[in-house]
Design a protein around this motif. Structure first.
Motif, PDB file in Angstrom:
ATOM      1  N   GLY A  25     -11.137  40.269  25.255  1.00  0.00           N
ATOM      2  CA  GLY A  25     -11.229  39.037  26.507  1.00  0.00           C
ATOM      3  C   GLY A  25     -11.432  37.817  25.782  1.00  0.00           C
ATOM      4  N   VAL A  26     -10.845  36.691  26.397  1.00  0.00           N
ATOM      5  CA  VAL A  26     -10.876  35.272  25.960  1.00  0.00           C
ATOM      6  C   VAL A  26     -11.651  34.667  27.062  1.00  0.00           C
ATOM      7  N   LEU A  27     -12.574  33.793  26.544  1.00  0.00           N
ATOM      8  CA  LEU A  27     -13.298  32.763  27.355  1.00  0.00           C
ATOM      9  C   LEU A  27     -13.202  31.443  26.866  1.00  0.00           C
ATOM     10  N   GLU A  28     -12.467  30.526  27.844  1.00  0.00           N
ATOM     11  CA  GLU A  28     -12.152  29.299  27.324  1.00  0.00           C
ATOM     12  C   GLU A  28     -12.849  28.196  28.196  1.00  0.00           C
ATOM     13  N   PHE A  29     -13.159  27.211  27.553  1.00  0.00           N
ATOM     14  CA  PHE A  29     -14.065  25.858  28.282  1.00  0.00           C
ATOM     15  C   PHE A  29     -13.258  24.624  27.902  1.00  0.00           C
ATOM     16  N   PRO A  30     -11.985  24.243  28.873  1.00  0.00           N
ATOM     17  CA  PRO A  30     -11.274  23.270  28.730  1.00  0.00           C
ATOM     18  C   PRO A  30     -12.154  22.089  28.500  1.00  0.00           C
ATOM     19  N   PHE A  31     -13.065  21.727  29.290  1.00  0.00           N
ATOM     20  CA  PHE A  31     -13.661  20.571  29.213  1.00  0.00           C
ATOM     21  C   PHE A  31     -15.131  20.544  28.077  1.00  0.00           C
ATOM     22  N   ALA A  32     -15.081  21.287  27.274  1.00  0.00           N
ATOM     23  CA  ALA A  32     -16.285  21.587  26.248  1.00  0.00           C
ATOM     24  C   ALA A  32     -16.222  20.233  25.469  1.00  0.00           C
ATOM     25  N   PRO A  33     -17.597  19.823  25.452  1.00  0.00           N
ATOM     26  CA  PRO A  33     -17.815  18.526  24.606  1.00  0.00           C
ATOM     27  C   PRO A  33     -17.530  18.697  23.235  1.00  0.00           C
ATOM     28  N   ASP A  34     -17.611  17.722  22.308  1.00  0.00           N
ATOM     29  CA  ASP A  34     -17.304  17.700  20.822  1.00  0.00           C
ATOM     30  C   ASP A  34     -18.565  18.546  20.263  1.00  0.00           C
ATOM     31  N   TYR A 114     -14.209  25.770  34.055  1.00  0.00           N
ATOM     32  CA  TYR A 114     -14.057  24.472  34.169  1.00  0.00           C
ATOM     33  C   TYR A 114     -15.358  23.674  34.743  1.00  0.00           C
ATOM     34  N   TRP A 115     -16.395  23.796  33.965  1.00  0.00           N
ATOM     35  CA  TRP A 115     -17.411  23.148  34.184  1.00  0.00           C
ATOM     36  C   TRP A 115     -17.567  21.707  33.682  1.00  0.00           C
ATOM     37  N   ASN A 116     -18.423  20.880  34.156  1.00  0.00           N
ATOM     38  CA  ASN A 116     -18.505  19.626  33.708  1.00  0.00           C
ATOM     39  C   ASN A 116     -19.769  19.135  32.887  1.00  0.00           C
ATOM     40  N   PRO A 117     -19.562  19.086  31.508  1.00  0.00           N
ATOM     41  CA  PRO A 117     -20.716  18.979  30.688  1.00  0.00           C
ATOM     42  C   PRO A 117     -21.345  17.537  30.837  1.00  0.00           C
ATOM     43  N   LEU A 118     -20.510  16.750  31.532  1.00  0.00           N
ATOM     44  CA  LEU A 118     -20.897  15.171  31.700  1.00  0.00           C
ATOM     45  C   LEU A 118     -21.996  15.207  32.622  1.00  0.00           C
ATOM     46  N   ALA A 119     -22.206  15.979  33.606  1.00  0.00           N
ATOM     47  CA  ALA A 119     -23.145  16.097  34.673  1.00  0.00           C
ATOM     48  C   ALA A 119     -24.340  16.542  34.176  1.00  0.00           C
ATOM     49  N   VAL A 120     -24.565  17.251  33.194  1.00  0.00           N
ATOM     50  CA  VAL A 120     -25.544  17.740  32.598  1.00  0.00           C
ATOM     51  C   VAL A 120     -26.025  16.593  31.488  1.00  0.00           C
ATOM     52  N   SER A 121     -25.344  16.144  30.580  1.00  0.00           N
ATOM     53  CA  SER A 121     -25.590  15.416  29.784  1.00  0.00           C
ATOM     54  C   SER A 121     -25.947  13.964  30.094  1.00  0.00           C
ATOM     55  N   GLN A 122     -25.425  13.682  31.197  1.00  0.00           N
ATOM     56  CA  GLN A 122     -26.120  12.138  31.777  1.00  0.00           C
ATOM     57  C   GLN A 122     -27.341  12.332  31.840  1.00  0.00           C
ATOM     58  N   ASP A 123     -27.837  13.517  32.453  1.00  0.00           N
ATOM     59  CA  ASP A 123     -29.286  13.422  32.917  1.00  0.00           C
ATOM     60  C   ASP A 123     -30.254  13.818  31.615  1.00  0.00           C
ATOM     61  N   ASN A 124     -29.472  14.094  30.554  1.00  0.00           N
ATOM     62  CA  ASN A 124     -30.219  14.562  29.140  1.00  0.00           C
ATOM     63  C   ASN A 124     -31.018  15.658  29.459  1.00  0.00           C
TER      64      ASN A 124
END
Length: 133
Positions: A25-34, A114-124
């Motif tokens: 199986g393959v798990l992909e995160f297209p919007f993963a942060p650096d 397709y989760w949004n890492p910016l939504a979490v990182s903006q709140d630190n």
């Protein structure tokens, strides 16, 4: 099967959730942060990635789950929302996801998250620089 997998995540039963995966199986995160993986190949890689998930995110509910069938055999598109708290900070966790999931032979063969890492990182709320995520 997908809803059963969500229940496993809420129960923090990561080994059972990983048990839903095909060996290849393959798990992909297209919007993963650096610095974060964009693609995990194989059940073992998924297990290693998810091993400490409950130590970071305490999921408490998936109040909005919409599963859409597609024309592709065994493939669904899921809209969902996960609610809980960030373990380290105690801050609320509230994330909207879109996932494209393919199942064959009763096991997950491909999961694009397709989760949004910016939504979490903006709140630190989560430190994306930590190596033990």
């Amino acid at each position: 099967m997908f809803r059963r997998g969500l229940r496993m995540l809420l129960d923090k039963d990561i080994p059972a959730w990983v048990g839903l995966w095909d060996e290849q199986g393959v798990l992909e995160f297209p919007f993963a942060p650096d610095g974060w993986p964009k693609r995990l190949e194989g059940k073992a890689a998924v297990a290693d990635y998810m091993r400490h998930y409950p130590d970071h995110i305490d999921l408490r509910e998936f109040p909005d789950v919409k599963i859409h069938r597609t024309d592709a055999p065994g493939t669904i598109v899921v809209e969902m929302r996960g609610i809980g708290r960030v373990v380290e900070s105690g801050k609320p966790f509230d994330m909207t996801y879109i996932a494209v999931v393919t199942v064959s032979g009763g096991l997950i063969t491909h999961y694009r998250d397709y989760w949004n890492p910016l939504a979490v990182s903006q709140d630190n709320a989560i430190d994306f620089t930590r190596s033990d995520r």
